[in-house]
Design a protein around this motif. Sequence first.
Motif, mmCIF file in Angstrom:
data_model
loop_
_atom_site.group_PDB
_atom_site.id
_atom_site.type_symbol
_atom_site.label_atom_id
_atom_site.label_comp_id
_atom_site.label_asym_id
_atom_site.label_seq_id
_atom_site.Cartn_x
_atom_site.Cartn_y
_atom_site.Cartn_z
ATOM 1 N N THR A 57 146.178 -25.374 24.118
ATOM 2 C CA THR A 57 145.229 -24.329 23.899
ATOM 3 C C THR A 57 145.428 -23.189 24.914
ATOM 4 O OG1 THR A 57 143.381 -24.571 26.210
ATOM 5 C CG2 THR A 57 143.269 -25.133 24.345
ATOM 6 N N MET A 58 145.603 -22.259 24.165
ATOM 7 C CA MET A 58 146.205 -21.046 25.182
ATOM 8 C C MET A 58 144.851 -19.526 24.854
ATOM 9 S SD MET A 58 150.465 -20.623 24.381
ATOM 10 C CE MET A 58 149.775 -20.313 22.310
ATOM 11 N N VAL A 59 144.211 -19.188 26.255
ATOM 12 C CA VAL A 59 143.377 -18.616 25.492
ATOM 13 C C VAL A 59 143.773 -16.679 26.403
ATOM 14 C CG1 VAL A 59 140.993 -17.885 25.900
ATOM 15 C CG2 VAL A 59 141.616 -20.367 25.348
ATOM 16 N N TYR A 60 143.608 -16.011 25.691
ATOM 17 C CA TYR A 60 143.740 -14.194 26.127
ATOM 18 C C TYR A 60 142.738 -13.347 26.684
ATOM 19 C CZ TYR A 60 146.722 -10.300 27.670
ATOM 20 O OH TYR A 60 146.217 -9.308 28.073
ATOM 21 N N ASP A 61 142.464 -13.631 27.748
ATOM 22 C CA ASP A 61 140.964 -12.349 27.753
ATOM 23 C C ASP A 61 140.038 -12.901 26.719
ATOM 24 O OD1 ASP A 61 139.409 -10.776 28.483
ATOM 25 O OD2 ASP A 61 140.180 -8.886 28.223
ATOM 26 N N GLY A 62 139.466 -13.678 26.744
ATOM 27 C CA GLY A 62 138.647 -14.753 25.971
ATOM 28 C C GLY A 62 139.397 -15.078 24.255
ATOM 29 N N THR A 63 140.697 -14.228 23.703
ATOM 30 C CA THR A 63 141.348 -14.752 22.324
ATOM 31 C C THR A 63 142.334 -15.534 22.512
ATOM 32 O OG1 THR A 63 141.034 -12.403 22.534
ATOM 33 C CG2 THR A 63 142.421 -13.270 20.212
ATOM 34 N N ASP A 64 141.789 -16.624 21.100
ATOM 35 C CA ASP A 64 141.606 -17.679 21.286
ATOM 36 C C ASP A 64 143.835 -17.720 20.220
ATOM 37 O OD1 ASP A 64 143.440 -20.372 20.579
ATOM 38 O OD2 ASP A 64 142.360 -20.671 19.142
ATOM 39 N N LEU A 65 144.916 -16.965 21.247
ATOM 40 C CA LEU A 65 145.792 -16.849 21.407
ATOM 41 C C LEU A 65 147.028 -17.266 19.589
ATOM 42 C CD1 LEU A 65 148.259 -16.533 23.959
ATOM 43 C CD2 LEU A 65 146.877 -14.158 22.975
ATOM 44 N N ARG A 66 146.455 -19.083 19.275
ATOM 45 C CA ARG A 66 146.587 -20.123 18.710
ATOM 46 C C ARG A 66 146.086 -19.422 17.383
ATOM 47 N NH1 ARG A 66 147.514 -26.267 19.861
ATOM 48 N NH2 ARG A 66 148.723 -25.967 17.793
ATOM 49 N N ALA A 67 144.983 -18.742 16.951
ATOM 50 C CA ALA A 67 144.371 -18.954 15.823
ATOM 51 C C ALA A 67 144.104 -17.542 15.550
ATOM 52 C CB ALA A 67 143.242 -18.412 16.310
ATOM 53 N N LEU A 68 145.392 -16.505 16.078
ATOM 54 C CA LEU A 68 145.703 -15.290 15.573
ATOM 55 C C LEU A 68 146.977 -14.985 13.948
ATOM 56 C CD1 LEU A 68 146.004 -12.756 19.159
ATOM 57 C CD2 LEU A 68 144.247 -13.515 17.484
ATOM 58 N N ARG A 69 147.010 -14.846 13.323
ATOM 59 C CA ARG A 69 147.696 -14.381 12.410
ATOM 60 C C ARG A 69 147.562 -13.291 12.224
ATOM 61 N NH1 ARG A 69 148.186 -19.006 13.291
ATOM 62 N NH2 ARG A 69 147.497 -20.900 12.234
ATOM 63 N N GLY A 70 149.063 -12.700 11.344
ATOM 64 C CA GLY A 70 149.126 -11.542 10.837
ATOM 65 C C GLY A 70 148.556 -9.896 11.440
ATOM 66 N N ARG A 79 150.191 -8.524 20.106
ATOM 67 C CA ARG A 79 151.514 -7.965 20.986
ATOM 68 C C ARG A 79 152.188 -6.729 22.078
ATOM 69 N NH1 ARG A 79 154.571 -11.222 16.622
ATOM 70 N NH2 ARG A 79 154.250 -13.192 18.075
ATOM 71 N N LYS A 80 150.745 -5.677 21.574
ATOM 72 C CA LYS A 80 151.356 -4.854 21.787
ATOM 73 C C LYS A 80 150.675 -5.460 23.414
ATOM 74 C CE LYS A 80 148.866 -0.334 22.682
ATOM 75 N NZ LYS A 80 148.127 -0.829 24.193
ATOM 76 N N HIS A 81 149.745 -5.530 24.283
ATOM 77 C CA HIS A 81 149.228 -6.607 25.497
ATOM 78 C C HIS A 81 150.091 -6.557 25.977
ATOM 79 C CE1 HIS A 81 145.937 -4.385 24.264
ATOM 80 N NE2 HIS A 81 145.714 -4.762 23.722
ATOM 81 N N MET A 82 150.864 -7.487 25.704
ATOM 82 C CA MET A 82 151.632 -8.756 25.751
ATOM 83 C C MET A 82 153.573 -8.585 25.211
ATOM 84 S SD MET A 82 149.497 -12.263 24.515
ATOM 85 C CE MET A 82 150.007 -13.304 24.945
#
Lengths: 266, 328
Positions: free
Chosen positions: B71-84, B91-94
């Motif tokens: 699992t990879m979570v960023y500030d409550g957001t599941d990074l692995r689920a992000l698309r498009g 990406r602006k944050h990281m």
Amino acid sequence: MTPLLDVSNLRVAYGDRSGKRVAVDSASFTVEPGEIVALVGESGSGKTATALAIMGLLANNARVGPGSAIRFEDRDLLTLPERELRDLRGRRISMVFQEPAAALNPVMRVGEQVAEVALVHGERDKKKAREQAIAMLGRVGLPDPAEQYRAYPHELSGGMRQRVMLAIALLLKPSLVIADEPTSALDVTVQAQVLKLLLELQRESGTAVLLITHDLGVVAETCSRALVMKNGQLVEQATVDALFHAPQHEYTRELLAAMPKLKRRA
Amino acid sequence: MSDRPLVSVGGLVVRHESAGLFTRRATKTAVAGVTFDIARGETLALVGESGCGKTTTARALLRLIDAAEGTMVYDGTDLRALRGETLRRQRKHMQIVFQDPFTSLNPRHTVGAIVGEGLLVHGIAKGDAAKARVATLLEEVGLSASDENRYPHELSGGQRQRVAIARALAVDPEFLVLDEAVSALDVTTQAQVLALILRLRDARGLTCLFIAHNLAVVQQVADRVAVMYQGRIVEMAPSRALFDLPAHPYTRAMLDAVPVSDPRDRKERTLLVGDPGVTGVQTGCAFYSRCSHPAKDAACTTQQPPLVSLATGHLAACIKTNINLEPT
Ligand SMILES: Nc1ncnc2c1ncn2[C@@H]1O[C@H](COP(=O)(O)OP(=O)(O)OP(=O)(O)O)[C@@H](O)[C@H]1O
Ligand SMILES: Nc1ncnc2c1ncn2[C@@H]1O[C@H](COP(=O)(O)OP(=O)(O)OP(=O)(O)O)[C@@H](O)[C@H]1O
Ligand SMILES: [Mg+2]
Ligand SMILES: [Mg+2]
């Protein structure tokens, strides 16, 4: 004793749209046979340009100044025909490039890039070249060299690519290795192994090293003399002991003061 | 919730496919189950042997390569689920400064275009405002505003590295991965860049994953340090504790191998003997063959040593060690 390398009054200027940029400005120094000399200094001060000038590999927009001379093993490298220079490169004088990812051929297996050095310089037996390459990859600390032989550069980590670069430069045990930041991507244990290898080659084959580095610990640990460069000029040349204990130039003192030192509980 | 970590990685596994010797393609596990959190405003250093999986971990975390498990979570957001589009906005944050600056900079773009690109892409600034921001950034990393017209191949190695740093900072990221990002800089320029990062951390809580081989630099900037060996974290501790009371034999070997800072103190440096092998499946401790712990025995080879807590925040994966052991 005549020096192995004698650089005198070297001047390198790059031309670009904004005009002329002097990268190296009347630099003079020597490297004796078997000597390990550090070249340190500011980022952008002309260290790589100095190295490339010696190798005859400067970019097309670079010009070497008229009064410059580079003598290596009693040959004038600046006037040597390209064919003879190519024969020296890799065999008598070699370079570890600062950015291995850019210097390695991306579509050729790394082991083959090492073996090629032997093949280019007269080795006829492909199998022997391969064995030599694997042995050297092992000596520079690449794990499982026979397996990694087949890897492509992008399949290796930054430090593994750097070790491939080192293997290419050291394969034929040349009399001078110009190593441009050869350990910047290596952890300290692998770094120690690589530096030990340089010292072994120095002892075994009398290899001299011009070691370009930002890591003053590596200088303190391995080199006998150091050259300090700033703005294209050599501002100080001294034994490593004198450099660390009695630095003469203001810039050298600044460098030493900024050197990060590991603090450990005694 | 303020004590929720900004970045949270759990059981991360990353595999690479590559040309194998006997099979046409072989799979190599470069990251074999890595777990760590980074708090907002914290700098976590990731150190370890060349090839142990640091860059791979970072690239997976930034979604530049795929994770196989975890699992990879960023500030409550599941990074692995992000698309498009959501991934693009994330990406602006990281931001990341890559280990090889040359290959990561577009050779056909000027320095100004490279550093300013993120400003345009994320709609942060354009025109004169963007130009001014680029000039400021270049000066902050020790370049000059006039360098904006130059191309990457016209720069020195350390100058390129600073262009990459300026590019990453341009979009004002919350989270910054620095992968060997100051290794091509002389110590004075390095000090200037590190001071800039520390200033951003203090001023606006910049969070960092700091990958580096220079342990003296790590000691200067890191709040906590994670030590990796062959795809796993073998020790993790607050910086002070790690350098004062290293618990894992690999960490100790690493600290003992740091070069001296005075030529009069030269000594034979500790070398790790034995071939580490390439990361693969093995039972037991991966460091076993090279370990110099006096108590090592067969028990070390029967199971993967778990990462256990030795003191508050101090974890190590060695069944033979505890924090009371005298540092060697
Ligand atoms: N191809 C080129 N065209 C124009 N200028 C160049 C070119 N290559 C290098 N330069 C400039 O020449 C100067 C010296 O560069 P060089 O690469 O020798 O520096 P360096 O001392 O090796 O620095 P670093 O430690 O950052 O690698 C720098 O100002 C650089 O920007
Ligand atoms: N694209 C790839 N294909 C195949 N194998 C890869 C690939 N990228 C990395 N690897 C392998 O994964 C392992 C970990 O590599 P990684 O780049 O993460 O190491 P690292 O810890 O960053 O090392 P370094 O300190 O040398 O940069 C290495 O064995 C490497 O060969
Ligand atoms: Mg350089
Ligand atoms: Mg890496």
